[in-house]
Scaffold this motif. Structure first.
Motif, PDB file in Angstrom:
ATOM      1  N   ILE A 190     -48.268  -2.202  57.709  1.00  0.00           N
ATOM      2  CA  ILE A 190     -47.574  -2.816  56.686  1.00  0.00           C
ATOM      3  C   ILE A 190     -46.769  -1.812  55.777  1.00  0.00           C
ATOM      4  O   ILE A 190     -46.167  -2.053  55.953  1.00  0.00           O
ATOM      5  CB  ILE A 190     -48.682  -3.016  56.101  1.00  0.00           C
ATOM      6  CG1 ILE A 190     -49.583  -4.202  56.639  1.00  0.00           C
ATOM      7  CG2 ILE A 190     -48.324  -3.175  54.633  1.00  0.00           C
ATOM      8  CD1 ILE A 190     -50.662  -5.312  55.825  1.00  0.00           C
ATOM      9  N   VAL A 191     -47.088  -0.088  55.960  1.00  0.00           N
ATOM     10  CA  VAL A 191     -46.611   0.627  55.386  1.00  0.00           C
ATOM     11  C   VAL A 191     -45.374   0.725  56.156  1.00  0.00           C
ATOM     12  O   VAL A 191     -43.922   1.284  55.061  1.00  0.00           O
ATOM     13  CB  VAL A 191     -47.505   2.277  54.993  1.00  0.00           C
ATOM     14  CG1 VAL A 191     -46.191   3.423  55.134  1.00  0.00           C
ATOM     15  CG2 VAL A 191     -48.170   1.720  54.302  1.00  0.00           C
ATOM     16  N   VAL A 192     -45.109   1.155  57.169  1.00  0.00           N
ATOM     17  CA  VAL A 192     -43.788   1.379  58.140  1.00  0.00           C
ATOM     18  C   VAL A 192     -42.533  -0.531  58.148  1.00  0.00           C
ATOM     19  O   VAL A 192     -41.311   0.475  57.891  1.00  0.00           O
ATOM     20  CB  VAL A 192     -43.722   1.309  59.591  1.00  0.00           C
ATOM     21  CG1 VAL A 192     -42.955   1.726  60.308  1.00  0.00           C
ATOM     22  CG2 VAL A 192     -45.129   3.266  59.600  1.00  0.00           C
ATOM     23  N   MET A 193     -43.109  -1.383  58.024  1.00  0.00           N
ATOM     24  CA  MET A 193     -42.401  -2.709  57.836  1.00  0.00           C
ATOM     25  C   MET A 193     -41.953  -2.339  56.252  1.00  0.00           C
ATOM     26  O   MET A 193     -40.886  -2.924  56.258  1.00  0.00           O
ATOM     27  CB  MET A 193     -43.517  -3.705  58.274  1.00  0.00           C
ATOM     28  CG  MET A 193     -43.516  -3.981  59.762  1.00  0.00           C
ATOM     29  SD  MET A 193     -42.167  -3.858  59.957  1.00  0.00           S
ATOM     30  CE  MET A 193     -41.583  -6.216  60.073  1.00  0.00           C
ATOM     31  N   TYR A 194     -42.878  -2.343  55.646  1.00  0.00           N
ATOM     32  CA  TYR A 194     -42.647  -2.322  54.036  1.00  0.00           C
ATOM     33  C   TYR A 194     -41.094  -1.161  53.563  1.00  0.00           C
ATOM     34  O   TYR A 194     -39.980  -1.692  52.974  1.00  0.00           O
ATOM     35  CB  TYR A 194     -43.090  -1.900  52.704  1.00  0.00           C
ATOM     36  CG  TYR A 194     -42.864  -1.611  51.470  1.00  0.00           C
ATOM     37  CD1 TYR A 194     -42.847  -0.756  50.809  1.00  0.00           C
ATOM     38  CD2 TYR A 194     -42.791  -3.208  50.666  1.00  0.00           C
ATOM     39  CE1 TYR A 194     -42.357  -0.782  49.780  1.00  0.00           C
ATOM     40  CE2 TYR A 194     -42.168  -2.572  49.532  1.00  0.00           C
ATOM     41  CZ  TYR A 194     -42.242  -1.882  49.169  1.00  0.00           C
ATOM     42  OH  TYR A 194     -41.828  -1.817  47.481  1.00  0.00           O
ATOM     43  N   THR A 195     -41.784   0.032  54.607  1.00  0.00           N
ATOM     44  CA  THR A 195     -40.104   1.201  54.204  1.00  0.00           C
ATOM     45  C   THR A 195     -39.114   0.533  54.946  1.00  0.00           C
ATOM     46  O   THR A 195     -37.794   0.698  54.286  1.00  0.00           O
ATOM     47  CB  THR A 195     -40.560   1.872  55.043  1.00  0.00           C
ATOM     48  OG1 THR A 195     -42.177   2.720  54.237  1.00  0.00           O
ATOM     49  CG2 THR A 195     -40.105   3.385  54.885  1.00  0.00           C
ATOM     50  N   LEU A 196     -39.143  -0.304  55.965  1.00  0.00           N
ATOM     51  CA  LEU A 196     -37.910  -0.663  57.100  1.00  0.00           C
ATOM     52  C   LEU A 196     -37.440  -1.896  56.024  1.00  0.00           C
ATOM     53  O   LEU A 196     -36.140  -1.484  56.187  1.00  0.00           O
ATOM     54  CB  LEU A 196     -38.661  -0.990  58.214  1.00  0.00           C
ATOM     55  CG  LEU A 196     -37.469  -0.845  59.451  1.00  0.00           C
ATOM     56  CD1 LEU A 196     -35.885   0.187  59.337  1.00  0.00           C
ATOM     57  CD2 LEU A 196     -38.016  -1.351  60.311  1.00  0.00           C
TER      58      LEU A 196
END
Length: 487
Positions: A190-196
């Motif tokens: 979730i964190v990585v996808m939100y950042t991307l």
């Protein structure tokens, strides 16, 4: 430039590697546990096989003593071999906890075999009483083996009780570990996808706002994108487009004006064509004229000529008014009979027409002018060129979910390659149809009407005639629904 692609590929690779690592670890753990579990289960199975073999030996010995035969004796020999072959496997089950019980167990197996041999020997010597005593001894030994088997199994259960409990505990711990791993991976993704997604959507939002400003006529606002990927290049391109937008608008206006003029000219052309059509003969006038001539011929005693004119009038009316509509198979067959009457008057004895029609199948819908062009094609190729004429067979059969329509002639036929090309629309039949509708057009209209491609089949051989089969479904498919598919 492929920065966004690299980001997505990197994220995908990391996720795949993590999932593969977890899968390999779990697989290795499960395999180790399964191997240990199978080894313990095998110990129980070996003890059970010895117990079952001893009981079978007692049963076989009893059968032999009751009814001596070579078959029963052979069963006893086979049972003893199985018991002896299990002896080595029993030795492999030994450990400090069950060493004494295993030695006693193996001795019991040997005693059982010896007692059975003595019983067989005494029975062979006609000493039935002694053989019976030996049988009773063998039965007691078999019971001892059963009791010892239960004792060994109980000792095995106590010995491996800690192992079973450890498996249960490890399974619970593994479930907890799996839950925590799932939560951790979910949170990380979730964190990585939100950042991307943020790094992609923020420049897109900026471009969207600039586009909205441009649509309102604000050509002076420049797009500012801080990213260093493809979206930055897109922003620069957008700014260049903004600088040329006024020239493009002017050019579009000029093209629109030209398009308007062309459209007006097209409308004038269509109106001219319409007026030209109005100057042509009214079909109703032609129908009325033919009917008038038919009645006059009938009054003058030319009944055959009158019937011929009626058929021509009906055929002409059907061809002009029904082309864009769906009709019932009954209507198609009716107008087909009118066409056949006309051709019989034309070819007289040269034209033979055989029909076999199932009246219960004539209520299904079918595109107008489906049968007549096929019959016309058969007349052109199978009747006209032959000096003695020919035969055309027409059959309608009700077959469960479909209605089979067959049109067969005894003409020159065609090759398989030509038939295939005709079905694919690669060969256009010879001109000569009074309706102006060729065989290829009929196939296309059928496929559009029913929403299927497997509707027409051609069976033909050179010199052997041609048979065309129409497989008409009783229920039309979804793709052919509505008036738009009426062809």
């Amino acid at each position: 430039m492929n920065t966004i692609q690299k980001k997505v590929l990197t994220l995908t690779t990391v996720v795949v590697l993590i999932m593969m690592t977890i899968w390999i670890a779990l697989t290795y753990y499960n395999r180790q546990t399964q191997v240990q579990y199978n080894a313990i289960l095998q110990r129980y199975l070996i003890l059970n096989e010895v117990n079952v073999a001893s009981q079978h030996l007692i049963t076989d010995l009893n059968n032999y003593l009751s009814m001596p035969s070579s078959t029963n004796l052979e069963k006893i020999s086979l049972g003893k071999e199985n018991l002896r072959s299990s002896e080595l496997e029993i030795w492999q089950l030994g450990h400090q906890e069950n060493e004494f019980e295993l030695v006693n167990y193996i001795n019991l197996m040997g005693s059982l075999i010896e007692t059975i041999d003595r019983a067989i020997s005494l029975h062979t010597q006609q000493d039935s009483e002694a053989a019976s005593r030996e049988f009773n001894d063998a039965a007691r030994i078999a019971n001892y083996i059963s009791d010892t088997t239960l004792a060994l199994v109980d000792k095995e259960l106590k010995t491996y009780d800690a192992f079973y409990r450890s498996i249960i505990e490890q399974s619970a711990e593994l479930n907890q570990l799996g839950i925590w791993l799932l939560l951790f991976l979910t949170f990380s993704l979730i964190v990585v996808m939100y950042t991307l997604s943020r790094s992609i959507t923020r420049p897109i939002n900026q471009l969207t706002e600039a586009a909205n400003a441009l649509s309102r006529g604000e050509f002076d606002s420049e797009v500012q994108v801080d990213s260093k990927d493809e979206l930055a290049f897109l922003a620069k391109t957008f700014n260049r487009m903004r600088l040329n937008i006024n020239n493009l608008i002017s050019e579009i206006q000029m093209k629109a004006q030209l398009e308007k003029e062309l459209q007006e000219n097209k409308l004038l052309l269509q109106e001219s064509q319409f007026r030209s059509l109005q100057s042509q003969i009214n079909p109703h006038f032609l129908f009325n004229t033919l009917n008038t001539i038919s009645k006059k011929a009938y009054l003058e005693g030319a009944a055959q000529t009158s019937d011929l004119l009626v058929n021509i009038a009906g055929l002409l009316r059907y061809n002009l008014k029904r082309l864009n509509r769906s009709v019932t198979l009954y209507e198609e067959v009716t107008v087909l009979k009118q066409y056949i009457d006309i051709q019989k008057n034309r070819f007289t004895d040269r034209f033979q027409f055989n029909e076999e029609i199932d009246d219960t199948a004539l209520s299904i819908p079918i595109p107008a002018l489906t049968l007549q062009p096929i019959i016309e094609n058969a007349v052109i190729h199978a009747i006209e060129p032959q000096e003695d004429g020919g035969m055309i067979a027409f059959r309608v059969k009700d077959q469960q979910d479909i209605v089979l329509i067959e049109i067969e002639d005894d003409g020159p036929g065609m090759s398989d390659q030509k038939a295939k090309q005709l079905l694919e629309g690669l060969i256009v039949p010879k001109e000569g149809h009074s309706t102006g509708i060729g065989f290829t057009n009929v196939i296309k209209r059928l496929r559009i009407f029913y929403g299927r491609d497997d509707l027409v089949n051609i069976e033909s051989e050179i010199g052997q005639g041609t048979k065309i089969s129409l497989l008409i479904p009783k229920q039309r498919g979804m793709a052919s629904g509505g008036e738009a598919a009426d062809c």
